[in-house]
Structure formats: C-alpha cells, structure tokens
Scaffold this motif. Structure first.
Motif, PDB file in Angstrom:
ATOM      1  N   ILE A 151      35.232  49.225  42.316  1.00 38.97           N
ATOM      2  CA  ILE A 151      35.912  48.233  43.153  1.00 38.97           C
ATOM      3  C   ILE A 151      37.200  47.932  42.441  1.00 38.97           C
ATOM      4  N   ALA A 152      38.211  47.556  43.339  1.00 39.07           N
ATOM      5  CA  ALA A 152      39.722  47.283  42.652  1.00 39.07           C
ATOM      6  C   ALA A 152      40.111  45.933  43.504  1.00 39.07           C
ATOM      7  N   ILE A 153      40.317  45.134  42.675  1.00 43.98           N
ATOM      8  CA  ILE A 153      41.235  43.859  43.247  1.00 43.98           C
ATOM      9  C   ILE A 153      42.504  43.668  42.744  1.00 43.98           C
ATOM     10  N   PHE A 154      43.284  43.311  44.122  1.00 47.62           N
ATOM     11  CA  PHE A 154      44.670  43.524  43.876  1.00 47.62           C
ATOM     12  C   PHE A 154      45.399  42.018  44.088  1.00 47.62           C
ATOM     13  N   LEU A 155      46.088  41.539  43.090  1.00 52.42           N
ATOM     14  CA  LEU A 155      46.589  39.993  42.996  1.00 52.42           C
ATOM     15  C   LEU A 155      48.024  40.155  43.007  1.00 52.42           C
ATOM     16  N   PHE A 156      48.915  39.160  43.743  1.00 54.50           N
ATOM     17  CA  PHE A 156      50.161  38.942  43.768  1.00 54.50           C
ATOM     18  C   PHE A 156      50.767  40.496  43.663  1.00 54.50           C
ATOM     19  N   GLY A 157      51.760  40.948  42.837  1.00 49.51           N
ATOM     20  CA  GLY A 157      52.370  42.316  43.028  1.00 49.51           C
ATOM     21  C   GLY A 157      53.996  42.089  43.016  1.00 49.51           C
ATOM     22  N   ASN A 158      54.681  41.593  41.970  1.00 56.02           N
ATOM     23  CA  ASN A 158      56.000  41.690  42.125  1.00 56.02           C
ATOM     24  C   ASN A 158      56.650  41.766  40.400  1.00 56.02           C
ATOM     25  N   LEU A 172      59.030  44.228  44.901  1.00 61.72           N
ATOM     26  CA  LEU A 172      57.554  44.503  44.745  1.00 61.72           C
ATOM     27  C   LEU A 172      57.021  45.492  43.778  1.00 61.72           C
ATOM     28  N   SER A 173      55.906  45.424  43.312  1.00 65.49           N
ATOM     29  CA  SER A 173      55.356  46.250  42.296  1.00 65.49           C
ATOM     30  C   SER A 173      55.102  47.650  42.791  1.00 65.49           C
ATOM     31  N   THR A 186      47.782  35.901  48.024  1.00 59.47           N
ATOM     32  CA  THR A 186      48.427  35.765  46.651  1.00 59.47           C
ATOM     33  C   THR A 186      50.019  36.310  47.148  1.00 59.47           C
ATOM     34  N   GLY A 187      50.278  37.067  48.379  1.00 65.05           N
ATOM     35  CA  GLY A 187      51.480  37.485  48.510  1.00 65.05           C
ATOM     36  C   GLY A 187      52.212  38.558  47.917  1.00 65.05           C
ATOM     37  N   SER A 188      53.152  38.945  47.929  1.00 63.88           N
ATOM     38  CA  SER A 188      54.031  40.067  47.358  1.00 63.88           C
ATOM     39  C   SER A 188      53.273  41.373  47.868  1.00 63.88           C
ATOM     40  N   ILE A 189      53.107  42.330  47.212  1.00 60.79           N
ATOM     41  CA  ILE A 189      52.824  43.568  47.725  1.00 60.79           C
ATOM     42  C   ILE A 189      51.044  43.408  48.211  1.00 60.79           C
ATOM     43  N   SER A 190      50.385  42.530  47.178  1.00 67.63           N
ATOM     44  CA  SER A 190      49.110  42.454  47.835  1.00 67.63           C
ATOM     45  C   SER A 190      48.828  41.816  49.186  1.00 67.63           C
ATOM     46  N   ALA A 191      49.706  41.102  49.715  1.00 64.71           N
ATOM     47  CA  ALA A 191      49.841  40.797  51.449  1.00 64.71           C
ATOM     48  C   ALA A 191      50.115  42.224  51.939  1.00 64.71           C
ATOM     49  N   GLU A 192      51.009  42.999  51.762  1.00 62.59           N
ATOM     50  CA  GLU A 192      51.175  44.290  52.441  1.00 62.59           C
ATOM     51  C   GLU A 192      49.773  45.205  52.371  1.00 62.59           C
ATOM     52  N   LEU A 193      49.570  45.197  51.013  1.00 63.51           N
ATOM     53  CA  LEU A 193      48.266  46.225  50.914  1.00 63.51           C
ATOM     54  C   LEU A 193      46.748  45.588  51.805  1.00 63.51           C
ATOM     55  N   TRP A 194      46.793  44.180  51.730  1.00 65.42           N
ATOM     56  CA  TRP A 194      45.736  43.615  52.746  1.00 65.42           C
ATOM     57  C   TRP A 194      45.868  43.949  54.116  1.00 65.42           C
TER      58      TRP A 194
END
Length: 476
Positions: A382-389, A398-399, A422-430
């Motif tokens: 499992i991989a969790i992604f947070l924020f990302g900048n 973006l990260s 949490t925004g940034s790239i995590s929002a795009e990935l979501w």
C-alpha cells in the motif's frame, strides 16, 4: 488456483508472519536460472565410463564409479562443478521474491550462489555456512542464514558429490545434521526444486524420518504433477502416476505434504500470493511539502504524526524516504507508538531510506534515486501520498519525485491512496485514482469507493481523512 494451493498460501503466510517459515532449495530451484541438472552435469562423466547417462538412475553412484576408475582422483568432477556453477547467472524471479520476504533460514543442496546473490541484491546480509567451522561463528547484523549442506562451488574439492561423501556425511558433517534437525523441529519448511530423480532427496528424507518418527512438524513440498509426455504410451503414463501417488505417501510419512502444480510457473504465482499478503502489512508513505496549503504547517505535521502513529498501532510496518516536511512527523509517530507499547524501533516497525543528496559514484544522482524508489516500493503493498511540492529555483513546483513513486507503485500493483485534500500533486494523483478505479478488482471494492471519494472531498477534514484511511487499510 485450486483449494489445496490456496490452503498452502494461507498456512505459509501464517508461518511467515510468525517468523517460522524456512526454505529448502533443491537442484530444480536453480535450473530455471540456466544451471544444469544432475544428468547434464554428469554426462561427460558417463561418457568417460562409456555409459548412457539417460539410462542411469543412481547418479551419485555414477559419480563414484568415475572416482573409482580414476583411483579416487575427482579432479574432473571438481572442474565440472566449477565450470557449470560459476557462471554469472542472475537469480530467478522466485529467488527474488523469497529474498524480499522476512525469511531467516535457507537450506540448500545446491552448490551455486543464487540464494546469496538474491539476498545481497535485496540489501540483506547473508551468513553463509558450508563448513562445520562456520557453524560456530555468526556474521554481525545478519538477516538470513544460508546452510549449503553439500558445499559451495568455490570449494569444489570439499563438495559432497560421490557416494563416499554421502557415506561419510554423518561423521564428517554431523553438525549440519544436528542443525537441520533443530530447524525441522522449530520451523515450517517449504521444499522447492525437488523431483523424483533428485539424487539428494533420499538422504534428506532419511534424516527427517530417523529424527522425528511419529512426532513431526508439518512441512510442504511443491511438485509438478505428472503429465503425459509426447509419444508416451498410456501404460507408461499410468505407471508414473501410480509411482507419483506412492511417493506422495512416502513424503507424508516423513511430515512433508505435497502440493501439486501443472506448470512450474504456478510456483511463482504461489510465491507472489504469499508476498502479496505479506506486503499488505507494509505501507509506503510518500510526501514532500515546502508549502502546506490549504492547511497550516502545524495542522499538517500533526496530521502526519497522528496518522503514522495510528498506522503503527494497527501493526503495519511503515517505509518512508524522509520527505521534506513529512519525514520527521512519520518517524515521531511510529517511534512514540513503539515506545508506548514497550517495544524497540527496528525494521519490523519502520524502514527509513533518506535519499543521497550528492553524487559519490559514477551513476547519475537521478538514476540512483529511481533505483532507491524501486527498492523501497518493492517491499510495500500500500502507498499513501501526501502533499507534494518543493522549491525549484525559488519557485514552488509539484514534486516530480512523488509522481515517479506513484507511477512505480501503480506499475507494481501496489494499492495507491493519494490524500487529495492535502493538495499539490496529491490532489492530481487522487483524481487519476478516482478516474481509473475499478471496484470489481477488489473483494471489498464497493466499500472502498466512497472512502476514496472522501479523501478528495473539500468538506473532508484532516481528522476525518485519518479515520477514512484506517477504515480503508483492512479492506484492501
């Protein structure tokens, strides 16, 4: 998979989780890598004796014949061993899977170094034992012990090859028999790469039988089921089937339950299923933040800390690359939970892989980072992604590292959970996850869907996001 194979996966997964699983590898386990089997190895020996290796069933005695004719000089045998098993051959996928799993004990009758290489490729320290003197020493910080009970390719003159060697084994190598007996009592073995023609199998079985009598632990062996060969007569095929059934009973008598597969590739499927179950208890946390919008820095760090602590409390292992603005909170959360439970922090709770920040070797830094990411994610389910900048040339961007980690995770079948709020790239990935999510692929797919939706909903608070994730994990 059939019911018997699924039960095997259940049983071995349980033994693995409890630290009881051990591997015993026979000649067939190395054959898929390109090494020869015993008949191919001894063909030149049979040719010297003017015998047909295909008509010989006792290959240990065949090797002894050659030593007898050459007045106990086994130089040619030794050279064959070195020539055939010193090739720079890569470990198979099965070797790689086992090396990634937390298996601490390997036994093998093979002379090659595929098991050691696979462990090394996985950055594990292997303690190799192929002489009795080595049994008395312990390599510092070892992750696994590899017992090579018939010797090592680099020491061919001492390898167990001919009947003389087997007959003297109980005297010369008694400590190995004692060590194997102890492991067979304390651990559950999975035998891989054995067949009816394996010249070593009868010796292993005799040791098991003598040691355990009626009080024996349940071990397992995966074998390929007999299938009709081209041009084989029906009577000959039925004869092999009868022999197979009798052999199955003989193995059961010494505590080894046979699980059959139709194709050798099914063994890989079984090992993958065991790894998948194990990896679901390991969570990779990817995150980087120079800017925490739409949240404050204090809120965000508290969220990461609380989430990591709660995940650890649920007995999940955490892997992290110590991302900017995220790593410290992950460490603190897992550490505090571990100490509160009276434990000590080790790789069972947390694996940290800080990225190197300067190039010290010939490999470009970006290539090294990619390898790092592949290595970390190889352990996770499992991989969790947070924020990302991050800041680049004074500008917030973006990260791209998190994007690469996401792509690697998806390519490797890891369940990805971007926390969109949490925004940034995590929002795009979501958004990508929601668009591509297929609930039919998961047992609890319909329950997972609304939870994933919440993680990108602007109305979702950080506290609610934590509750959602903790609800999600056991459903995956």
């Amino acid at each position: 998979m059939n019911r018997e194979q699924l039960r095997l996966i259940d049983n071995l997964s349980k033994e693995l989780a409890e630290g009881n699983l051990a591997i015993f590898a026979g000649a067939g386990f190395s054959r898929a890598a390109g090494f020869v089997d015993w008949k191919s190895l001894l063909k030149p020996i049979a040719d010297d004796l003017e015998l047909d290796v295909e008509r010989e069933w006792d290959l240990v005695t065949l090797a002894q014949y050659h030593a007898n004719v050459n007045l106990t000089n086994r130089a040619k045998l030794n050279q064959l061993l070195v020539t055939e098993f010193s090739a720079n051959v890569a470990p198979t996928e099965n070797h790689a899977i086992l090396a990634r799993l937390p298996i601490q004990t390997y036994w093998t009758t093979n002379y090659d170094r595929l098991i050691e290489t696979a462990l090394q490729n996985n950055e594990k320290v292997a303690d190799i034992k192929y002489t009795t003197k080595q049994l008395a020493t312990t390599r510092p910080k070892r992750d696994a012990v590899v017992y090579k009970m018939h010797g090592d390719v680099e020491h061919a003159s001492d390898a167990v090859l001919i009947r003389d060697d087997y007959e003297r084994y109980h005297v010369k190598m008694q400590p190995f028999i004692t060590a194997l007996s102890g492991d067979l009592i304390a651990k559950t073995f999975l035998f891989l790469g054995f067949s009816f023609s394996d010249p070593n199998l009868e010796y292993i079985l005799s040791r098991v039988r003598i040691q355990f009598a009626q009080d024996q632990r349940q071990h397992y062996c995966i074998l390929r089921k007999a299938s009709k060969e081209p041009r084989e007569g029906q009577a000959d095929f039925e004869y092999r089937q009868r022999k197979e059934e009798l052999f199955k009973g003989e193995l059961l008598r010494v505590g080894i339950k046979v699980i059959y597969v139709d194709l050798f590739s099914e063994i890989t499927d079984i090992l993958k299923a065991i790894e998948h179950r194990h990896k679901k208890k390991t969570i990779f946390i990817s995150g980087a933040a120079h800017d925490y919008s739409p949240w404050t820095e204090a809120e965000s760090e508290q969220f990461v800390y609380n989430l990591s602590k709660a995940i650890s409390a649920k007995q999940y292992r955490v892997i992290s690359g110590f991302g900017l603005g995220i790593g410290s909170a992950v460490i603190t959360g897992v550490l505090e939970q571990t100490i509160m439970n009276g434990g000590r922090l080790d790789s069972d709770q947390l694996i940290l892989r800080p990225f190197p920040q300067s190039q010290s070797g010939q490999k470009p830094l970006n290539e090294l980072w990619t390898e790092y990411r592949h290595n970390m994610l190889a352990h996770a389910g499992i991989a969790i992604f947070l924020f990302g900048n991050k800041l680049k040339d004074g500008e917030l961007v973006l990260s791209n590292g998190m994007r690469e980690e996401f792509d690697i995770a998806v390519a490797n079948g890891i369940f990805v959970i971007p926390i969109g709020i949490t925004g940034s790239i995590s929002a795009e990935l979501w958004k990508e996850v929601i668009q591509g999510y297929d609930e039919s692929k998961y047992e609890h797919g319909k329950k997972i869907t609304p939870l994933l939706d919440e993680l990108g909903d602007e109305a979702t608070t950080l506290n609610r996001a934590q509750e959602v994730i903790l609800t999600l994990l056991p459903l995956i």
